[in-house]
Write a protein that holds these residues in place. Structure first.
Motif, PDB file in Angstrom:
ATOM      1  N   CYS A  24      57.452  -4.673   7.796  1.00  8.36           N
ATOM      2  CA  CYS A  24      56.024  -4.734   7.454  1.00  8.36           C
ATOM      3  C   CYS A  24      55.178  -4.049   8.512  1.00  8.36           C
ATOM      4  CB  CYS A  24      55.591  -6.190   7.286  1.00  8.36           C
ATOM      5  SG  CYS A  24      56.315  -7.020   5.851  1.00  8.36           S
ATOM      6  N   THR A  65      55.608  -0.304   8.311  1.00  5.24           N
ATOM      7  CA  THR A  65      54.899   0.213   7.135  1.00  5.24           C
ATOM      8  C   THR A  65      53.416   0.395   7.430  1.00  5.24           C
ATOM      9  OG1 THR A  65      56.467  -0.840   5.616  1.00  5.24           O
ATOM     10  CG2 THR A  65      54.292  -0.276   4.736  1.00  5.24           C
ATOM     11  N   LEU A 112      52.947 -11.688   0.923  1.00  6.57           N
ATOM     12  CA  LEU A 112      53.182 -10.712   1.988  1.00  6.57           C
ATOM     13  C   LEU A 112      53.190  -9.292   1.436  1.00  6.57           C
ATOM     14  CD1 LEU A 112      53.761 -10.283   4.974  1.00  6.57           C
ATOM     15  CD2 LEU A 112      56.197 -10.605   4.494  1.00  6.57           C
ATOM     16  N   VAL A 125      50.407  -6.371   2.586  1.00 10.38           N
ATOM     17  CA  VAL A 125      50.823  -5.127   3.246  1.00 10.38           C
ATOM     18  C   VAL A 125      50.499  -3.914   2.372  1.00 10.38           C
ATOM     19  CG1 VAL A 125      52.792  -3.825   4.139  1.00 10.38           C
ATOM     20  CG2 VAL A 125      52.611  -6.277   4.584  1.00 10.38           C
ATOM     21  N   LEU A 155      57.915  -3.030  -1.147  1.00 15.93           N
ATOM     22  CA  LEU A 155      56.684  -2.445  -0.624  1.00 15.93           C
ATOM     23  C   LEU A 155      56.463  -1.029  -1.138  1.00 15.93           C
ATOM     24  CD1 LEU A 155      56.860  -3.651   3.093  1.00 15.93           C
ATOM     25  CD2 LEU A 155      55.335  -4.508   1.327  1.00 15.93           C
TER      26      LEU A 155
END
Length: 491
Positions: A14, A17, A158, A162, A330
């Motif tokens: 995360c 990213t 989450l 993100v 993600l």
């Protein structure tokens, strides 16, 4: 029980990213940067980004789970996912880039100058993106619950946080950097555990016995029938042509030739990637066959290291897989949110940068709420349903809009509505059917084999019946789509 290594891997992914996205923020200034990265993304970079967003929860977790449940029938999914890009290469990539559109609704507007068609296309893009994002949220929930012991709402929250930060920070330019990075991260997260597990297993087992067991278990129960196999292949092949988050990446190439080159590279990247979840699925079929009976097959990739190994090695390999799985959620969600935010912003916020950022917040909040109110389906199966819906709606508009001059806006609307209603009703009814393997039930559970041809047929017949509505500038528009640009010739 919370696994500290898995939590650390998750936080590292995360943080990385967000840092990569911030790099994109320094380069994103204009509207074109936010929507299509100013059409400056080169083939290798774009191909890595496409691999990052296309290889979703269904690829990272679902393919192995399908092989555990269905044996050799599960192999059709990675084959179909990859072969769909060959269709893109042959029929869509270069013409779509030459259209100069930002989004799929833009393409519909350029091709037909029809406000109703543009609105319907926008609503379908919104629906498809939502349907595709929700399984990513469910995959995140599964991963955190299985691997770290955190509550099931933590994963979707989450991912949404993100992704929202990533997309708002720099739009398509930031997302391009993030997705290219995450493709190679996901690949490493599968290659390393697979090679490590194989090197530990092969010396200690009789190869002949394992091959015999493998043949028996891959061909054993759960295999799909002929109709279901054909329907899934049709859904995957034609559904790829209409995925908004995939198509929008071709708008970022500098030329039509670059779009074709990107697609060729993507075929290679996808083919190499799918070796590894297939290998892990085969290992799961051998060592964790009970997962297919308990309904937890999607956790195969996450549970294999701890099943085969013990101690520190198992914890470290599990953490690597958890990090890769989260990169999958993600990157795919980022691409979907960009497509969704682009369509919403163009339709409701005049296509401004501020409107894009507002749309991004909406595009991450809505699926988060839906994911919280729904239960997880088999990941690959859920994504397969989205492919069937996309193949029945967007695909006819795109293929016929590019290659058939007699297509009319009324025909396109009729075909999309026919495909949407027939496919959606079938999938809704299939959710009420249990325990039957008859042919008629298969028709409802896997509608692509008839809903896609039906959508094309209605589109063609209605267009022929409304031939006077063919746009007057159709020859000029088709010339733009098919005649190479000067930059194509010198690329």
């Amino acid at each position: 029980m919370t696994q500290p290594f898995s939590v650390i891997a998750l936080l590292v992914v995360c943080l990385a990213t967000v840092l990569v996205a911030v790099h994109g923020l320094r380069l994103s200034r204009t509207t074109s940067d936010f929507y299509v990265a100013s059409r400056t993304v080169r083939p290798w970079w774009n191909a890595s980004a496409i691999g990052g967003e296309y290889l979703s929860a269904a690829s990272f977790l679902g393919v192995a789970g399908l092989i555990v449940v269905s044996g050799q029938s599960g192999l059709w999914f990675p084959i179909g996912y990859t072969a769909g890009y060959l269709m893109l290469l042959l029929f869509v990539a270069a013409p779509l880039r030459r259209s100069q559109a930002y989004t799929l609704p833009d393409f519909a507007q350029i091709r037909f100058a029809s406000v109703p068609l543009r609105k319907i296309t926008t609503y379908l893009v919104v629906l498809i993106c939502l349907l595709y994002i929700v399984p990513q949220m469910h995959g995140a929930s599964l991963t955190l619950t299985v691997a770290t012991g955190l509550p099931d709402w933590a994963g979707p929250l989450l991912v949404a946080t993100v992704v929202c930060l990533t997309v708002v920070s720099g739009g398509m330019r930031s997302v391009t950097f993030v997705q290219a990075f995450q493709y190679w991260l996901k690949l490493a997260a599968l290659v390393v555990p697979t090679i490590f597990l194989l090197t530990r297993l092969i010396p200690g087992n009789d190869p002949a016995l394992r091959v015999q067991q493998l043949g028996e278990r891959l061909g054993g129960g759960g295999s799909m029938g002929l109709y279901e196999t054909i329907s899934i292949i049709i859904a995957l092949l034609f559904g790829t042509l209409g995925l908004p988050h995939v198509l929008v990446r071709f708008y970022t190439n500098p030329t039509g030739q670059a779009a074709r080159s990107t697609t060729v590279i993507v075929l290679g990247l996808l083919s190499f990637f799918y070796i590894w979840p297939v290998a892990l699925g085969i290992l799961g079929r051998l060592f964790t066959p009970d997962l297919g009976q308990t309904g937890n097959a999607d956790a195969t990739v996450l549970l294999l290291p701890g099943t085969i190994l013990e101690g520190l090695a198992a914890d470290l390999l599990t953490s690597v897989v958890v990090g890769g799985a989260f990169a999958a959620f993600l990157s795919t969600t980022s691409g979907l949110v960009v497509s969704l935010a682009g369509a919403v912003s163009q339709e409701f916020f005049a296509g401004t940068v501020r409107g894009f950022k507002i749309s991004t917040v909406l595009a991450t909040t809505a699926p988060l709420l839906v994911a919280g109110l729904t239960s997880s389906l088999a990941l690959a199966g859920a994504i397969g349903n989205v492919f069937a819906f996309t193949a029945s709606t967007i695909c006819p508009l795109l293929l016929l809009g590019i290659w058939w001059r007699q297509l009319t806006s009324i025909g396109a609307i009729a075909g999309m509505l026919t495909g949407a209603i027939s496919c959606a009703l079938s999938l809704l009814v299939s959710g009420l059917l249990t325990g039957s393997d008859s042919f008629w039930v298969a028709l409802i559970r896997q509608p692509a084999a008839w809903s896609v041809p039906l959508a094309f047929l209605v589109t063609i017949l209605v267009s022929l019946a409304t031939a006077k509505r063919v746009p007057r500038n159709v020859e000029r528009i088709l010339a733009r789509l098919h005649v190479p640009e000067r930059s194509d010739l010198h690329d």
